[in-house]
Design an enzyme around this catalytic site. Sequence first.
Site, PDB file in Angstrom:
ATOM      1  N   GLU A 135      13.069  29.184  29.166  1.00  0.00           N
ATOM      2  CA  GLU A 135      13.632  27.958  28.590  1.00  0.00           C
ATOM      3  C   GLU A 135      13.917  28.104  27.096  1.00  0.00           C
ATOM      4  O   GLU A 135      14.667  27.303  26.515  1.00  0.00           O
ATOM      5  CB  GLU A 135      12.691  26.771  28.851  1.00  0.00           C
ATOM      6  CG  GLU A 135      11.493  26.634  27.940  1.00  0.00           C
ATOM      7  CD  GLU A 135      10.348  27.601  28.211  1.00  0.00           C
ATOM      8  OE1 GLU A 135       9.287  27.454  27.565  1.00  0.00           O
ATOM      9  OE2 GLU A 135      10.511  28.501  29.064  1.00  0.00           O
ATOM     10  N   HIS A 185       9.126  33.008  28.331  1.00  0.00           N
ATOM     11  CA  HIS A 185       9.718  31.666  28.285  1.00  0.00           C
ATOM     12  C   HIS A 185      11.233  31.687  28.497  1.00  0.00           C
ATOM     13  O   HIS A 185      11.995  31.755  27.525  1.00  0.00           O
ATOM     14  CB  HIS A 185       9.447  31.043  26.914  1.00  0.00           C
ATOM     15  CG  HIS A 185       8.041  30.646  26.666  1.00  0.00           C
ATOM     16  ND1 HIS A 185       7.562  29.383  26.902  1.00  0.00           N
ATOM     17  CD2 HIS A 185       6.987  31.355  26.178  1.00  0.00           C
ATOM     18  CE1 HIS A 185       6.282  29.315  26.571  1.00  0.00           C
ATOM     19  NE2 HIS A 185       5.904  30.500  26.134  1.00  0.00           N
ATOM     20  N   CYS A 209       4.102  30.409  31.061  1.00  0.00           N
ATOM     21  CA  CYS A 209       3.091  30.700  30.046  1.00  0.00           C
ATOM     22  C   CYS A 209       1.789  29.943  30.364  1.00  0.00           C
ATOM     23  O   CYS A 209       1.107  30.267  31.326  1.00  0.00           O
ATOM     24  CB  CYS A 209       3.621  30.389  28.648  1.00  0.00           C
ATOM     25  SG  CYS A 209       2.679  31.180  27.310  1.00  0.00           S
TER      26      CYS A 209
END
Length: 228
Positions: free
Chosen positions: A203, A201, A85
């Site tokens: 994660e 994302h 990002c």
Amino acid sequence: MKFGVVVFPGSNCDQDAVDALELMDQEVVKLWHKDHDLQGCDFIILPGGFSYGDYLRTGSVARFSPIMNEVIAHANRGGYLMGICNGFQVLAEARLVPGVLLRNANQQYICKNIYLSPQSPDALLTAGLDRPAYKIPMAHGEGRFFADADTLKSLNDNGQVLFRYCDETGAITDAANPNGSLENIAGITNKGKNVFGMMPHPERAADPALGNMDGRLILDQILKTVLV
């Protein structure tokens, strides 16, 4: 494998990245933006957030943080580097990956789950992915990938496109493109395929408590490929 997560003023996904890697039983340290020491890290991550409040352009100030001298040198030596990002935006500003990230086509911040189709057969993050689509959260206002025609051709010819936005079946369509990125591009790598940038994302989809482990499948490729 030792991971370093760079923390800029305004980073807000650094701990998410640390938590995901620690769930994978990896050694992780946070690297402060004013430091000049990568602490022996093998793999550097530039996390999401709003580095320096996104002043001027997203990533444009963070690109000149002191630690970026070491990060750029690490990448130029062939070291692994990933920007997620805002981190992808920093990579583009540092010219570590081609292209730019522009304001979303709808001129709005978008925060939702989207689907990604792996593209590169030999890049670190995608070589072992065999499903047509992975559900990953996205959250950005300036993630529309753009590059000139020659750059776009080079990315495609060299297998540097990591992911394209798709629907849940893996179909890459205009309707599945959330931000207007050229050719639905959601992530790319450099020519050396040691620097990776992606807007969604992984994660944030790496913990069973979140009800989605598709991001963990992407992050696992790092270990499967590098540690073989």
